[in-house]
Design a protein around this motif. Structure first.
Motif, PDB file in Angstrom:
ATOM      1  N   ASP A 202       0.837  -1.192   0.000  1.00 45.59           N
ATOM      2  CA  ASP A 202       0.000   0.000   0.000  1.00 45.59           C
ATOM      3  C   ASP A 202       0.880   1.253   0.000  1.00 45.59           C
ATOM      4  O   ASP A 202       2.109   1.188   0.119  1.00 45.59           O
ATOM      5  N   GLU A 203       0.219   2.385  -0.133  1.00 41.86           N
ATOM      6  CA  GLU A 203       0.949   3.640  -0.270  1.00 41.86           C
ATOM      7  C   GLU A 203       1.756   3.992   0.981  1.00 41.86           C
ATOM      8  O   GLU A 203       2.859   4.533   0.884  1.00 41.86           O
ATOM      9  N   MET A 204       1.222   3.685   2.142  1.00 38.79           N
ATOM     10  CA  MET A 204       1.942   3.995   3.372  1.00 38.79           C
ATOM     11  C   MET A 204       3.246   3.214   3.457  1.00 38.79           C
ATOM     12  O   MET A 204       4.272   3.744   3.895  1.00 38.79           O
ATOM     13  N   SER A 205       3.232   1.957   3.008  1.00 40.44           N
ATOM     14  CA  SER A 205       4.466   1.166   3.030  1.00 40.44           C
ATOM     15  C   SER A 205       5.483   1.714   2.034  1.00 40.44           C
ATOM     16  O   SER A 205       6.692   1.688   2.289  1.00 40.44           O
ATOM     17  N   VAL A 206       4.997   2.230   0.912  1.00 44.62           N
ATOM     18  CA  VAL A 206       5.876   2.877  -0.068  1.00 44.62           C
ATOM     19  C   VAL A 206       6.526   4.105   0.566  1.00 44.62           C
ATOM     20  O   VAL A 206       7.741   4.312   0.462  1.00 44.62           O
ATOM     21  N   TYR A 207       5.718   4.925   1.222  1.00 42.01           N
ATOM     22  CA  TYR A 207       6.234   6.128   1.875  1.00 42.01           C
ATOM     23  C   TYR A 207       7.307   5.773   2.912  1.00 42.01           C
ATOM     24  O   TYR A 207       8.370   6.401   2.965  1.00 42.01           O
ATOM     25  N   ARG A 208       7.034   4.770   3.735  1.00 41.33           N
ATOM     26  CA  ARG A 208       7.982   4.404   4.790  1.00 41.33           C
ATOM     27  C   ARG A 208       9.308   3.922   4.213  1.00 41.33           C
ATOM     28  O   ARG A 208      10.389   4.270   4.714  1.00 41.33           O
ATOM     29  N   ALA A 209       9.237   3.129   3.140  1.00 41.82           N
ATOM     30  CA  ALA A 209      10.468   2.636   2.516  1.00 41.82           C
ATOM     31  C   ALA A 209      11.267   3.784   1.905  1.00 41.82           C
ATOM     32  O   ALA A 209      12.496   3.829   2.010  1.00 41.82           O
ATOM     33  N   ALA A 210      10.571   4.723   1.263  1.00 39.76           N
ATOM     34  CA  ALA A 210      11.241   5.878   0.667  1.00 39.76           C
ATOM     35  C   ALA A 210      11.842   6.770   1.754  1.00 39.76           C
ATOM     36  O   ALA A 210      12.963   7.271   1.612  1.00 39.76           O
ATOM     37  N   HIS A 211      11.104   6.948   2.827  1.00 38.07           N
ATOM     38  CA  HIS A 211      11.590   7.777   3.932  1.00 38.07           C
ATOM     39  C   HIS A 211      12.858   7.182   4.547  1.00 38.07           C
ATOM     40  O   HIS A 211      13.786   7.911   4.925  1.00 38.07           O
ATOM     41  N   ASN A 236      12.931  19.206   3.457  1.00 37.97           N
ATOM     42  CA  ASN A 236      11.790  20.023   3.869  1.00 37.97           C
ATOM     43  C   ASN A 236      10.557  19.197   4.221  1.00 37.97           C
ATOM     44  O   ASN A 236       9.521  19.757   4.583  1.00 37.97           O
ATOM     45  N   GLY A 237      10.651  17.879   4.087  1.00 37.02           N
ATOM     46  CA  GLY A 237       9.518  17.022   4.413  1.00 37.02           C
ATOM     47  C   GLY A 237       9.058  16.200   3.227  1.00 37.02           C
ATOM     48  O   GLY A 237       9.785  16.038   2.241  1.00 37.02           O
ATOM     49  N   ALA A 238       7.831  15.679   3.329  1.00 35.46           N
ATOM     50  CA  ALA A 238       7.272  14.809   2.286  1.00 35.46           C
ATOM     51  C   ALA A 238       6.048  15.476   1.667  1.00 35.46           C
ATOM     52  O   ALA A 238       5.262  16.130   2.360  1.00 35.46           O
ATOM     53  N   VAL A 239       5.897  15.302   0.375  1.00 43.82           N
ATOM     54  CA  VAL A 239       4.769  15.897  -0.338  1.00 43.82           C
ATOM     55  C   VAL A 239       4.128  14.840  -1.230  1.00 43.82           C
ATOM     56  O   VAL A 239       4.803  13.935  -1.744  1.00 43.82           O
ATOM     57  N   ARG A 240       2.833  14.956  -1.380  1.00 44.76           N
ATOM     58  CA  ARG A 240       2.048  14.045  -2.231  1.00 44.76           C
ATOM     59  C   ARG A 240       1.438  14.840  -3.366  1.00 44.76           C
ATOM     60  O   ARG A 240       0.794  15.870  -3.134  1.00 44.76           O
ATOM     61  N   SER A 271      10.703  24.631  -5.340  1.00 46.05           N
ATOM     62  CA  SER A 271      10.646  23.650  -4.263  1.00 46.05           C
ATOM     63  C   SER A 271      10.300  22.283  -4.838  1.00 46.05           C
ATOM     64  O   SER A 271       9.789  22.176  -5.965  1.00 46.05           O
ATOM     65  N   LEU A 272      10.550  21.228  -4.058  1.00 48.69           N
ATOM     66  CA  LEU A 272      10.201  19.889  -4.518  1.00 48.69           C
ATOM     67  C   LEU A 272       8.701  19.779  -4.780  1.00 48.69           C
ATOM     68  O   LEU A 272       8.283  19.157  -5.768  1.00 48.69           O
ATOM     69  N   ARG A 308      -3.234  18.249  -7.389  1.00 47.93           N
ATOM     70  CA  ARG A 308      -3.425  18.545  -5.965  1.00 47.93           C
ATOM     71  C   ARG A 308      -2.158  18.181  -5.189  1.00 47.93           C
ATOM     72  O   ARG A 308      -1.614  17.092  -5.355  1.00 47.93           O
ATOM     73  N   LEU A 309      -1.677  19.120  -4.364  1.00 48.00           N
ATOM     74  CA  LEU A 309      -0.502  18.897  -3.536  1.00 48.00           C
ATOM     75  C   LEU A 309      -0.914  18.842  -2.072  1.00 48.00           C
ATOM     76  O   LEU A 309      -1.802  19.581  -1.641  1.00 48.00           O
ATOM     77  N   GLY A 310      -0.245  17.958  -1.343  1.00 44.88           N
ATOM     78  CA  GLY A 310      -0.521  17.871   0.083  1.00 44.88           C
ATOM     79  C   GLY A 310       0.676  17.340   0.823  1.00 44.88           C
ATOM     80  O   GLY A 310       1.482  16.592   0.265  1.00 44.88           O
ATOM     81  N   ALA A 311       0.812  17.720   2.065  1.00 50.14           N
ATOM     82  CA  ALA A 311       1.896  17.185   2.891  1.00 50.14           C
ATOM     83  C   ALA A 311       1.595  15.733   3.223  1.00 50.14           C
ATOM     84  O   ALA A 311       0.431  15.360   3.390  1.00 50.14           O
TER      85      ALA A 311
END
Length: 312
Positions: A202-211, A236-240, A271-272, A308-311
């Motif tokens: 899932d997307e959360m697991s993708v985010y965690r691996a990338a982080h 500067n953080g993570a963006v979607r 910015s990214l 659409r951009l979001g943190a």
């Protein structure tokens, strides 16, 4: 006199792309091809094509061999791309894309490519090291005969000169590239799973691996998620970034146009998050075309306003 572009595209394994339009494709049966599109291909050529559509002229360097290599050079020149070929003895590859618009299916048959000798790789990379371009993009796979460590060494040489290096590759070459700490790595979720050896359901697991990769020292990492958009991580953080819903004609090449948009925006100091807006719009524009990298800047601008951009 040749004037170097500020953008250098390094494409170690170029190709001729043959796109066969085959409505109602029936495997195992004889049938006629509806339409054939032929272009200078490989990820680097697609990126160069998309950059040109965005108003940026890049220099592309690639090893080219045989009649097919000459054809790649001819096709690139015909559409206004600046391609400098390094001569190799073996024949450049052909990649075949079969598009079935009736069922919205694309089948890709990628040849491995010609085997390069040590001397051929050295000649190819020597021209890259000598090029003063501040923005360097490594695009695509390594050809047979080239060890992934050779790619890591090339990245280190470029970085030692104070030049920016952005990478879009896969497999062992990706792992080697990351070990050399490029400025930006762009990969998809499947490549991230292969790289980490972890299932990413899932997307959360993708985010965690990338982080985790970012935490280990990768300055900027962008993971593309197909129609779902992309996740980017930097200091500067993570963006979607989420694209609008669009009709998809051929998803092949969307990542290359995404990479082009990302590079252009970052080179302009964005910015990214804003870079991912343009990149996502470029990828979505490409998805609506049959030929990889052929994006329309008007459509890009229209879609960018809808991303659409979001943190995260």
């Amino acid at each position: 006199m040749f004037h170097s572009s500020p953008f250098l595209i390094i494409t170690p394994n170029p190709a001729i792309d043959r796109i066969l339009i085959m409505p109602d494709l029936r495997i195992g049966q004889e049938q006629r091809v509806h339409e054939v599109l032929v272009a200078a291909g490989g990820k680097g050529l697609n990126v160069g094509r998309a950059l040109r559509a965005l108003g940026v002229n890049a220099t592309i360097r690639a090893p080219l061999g045989g009649i097919i290599g000459q054809h790649v050079s001819h096709l690139a020149q015909k559409e206004g791309l600046t391609l400098h070929g390094s001569v190799i003895s073996n024949e450049t590859r052909v990649c075949t894309l079969i598009v079935d618009p009736s069922h919205q299916q694309v089948t890709v048959l990628n040849e491995k490519g010609p085997r390069l000798t040590g001397a051929e790789w050295q000649a190819f990379t020597a021209a890259i090291v000598d090029d003063p371009a501040p923005w360097n993009l490594i695009c695509g796979s390594l050809p047979p005969g080239v060890e992934p460590t050779a790619l890591a060494e090339l990245i280190k040489e470029i970085r030692d000169q104070g030049r920016h290096i952005l990478v879009d590759t896969s497999g062992p070459a990706l792992a080697a590239a990351i070990s050399a700490c490029p400025d930006v790595v762009k990969i998809n979720s499947q490549e991230l799973s292969h790289l980490t050896g972890i299932d990413l359901p899932d997307e959360m697991s993708v985010y965690r691996a990338a982080h985790e990769l970012h935490r280990q020292g990768l300055a900027r990492i962008v993971i593309t998620l197909g129609a779902a958009g992309a996740i980017g991580i930097d200091a500067n953080g993570a963006v979607r970034a989420t694209p609008p819903a669009i009709p998809v004609h051929n998803p092949i090449g969307c990542g290359d146009s995404f990479f082009a948009g990302l590079t252009v925006a970052l080179s302009r100091g964005h910015s990214l998050a804003n870079a991912m807006r343009l990149a996502t719009a470029c990828g979505a524009t490409d998805a609506q075309t049959l030929e990889p990298g052929r994006i329309d800047p008007v459509t890009v601008a229209t879609l960018a306003a809808q991303v659409r951009l979001g943190a995260y």
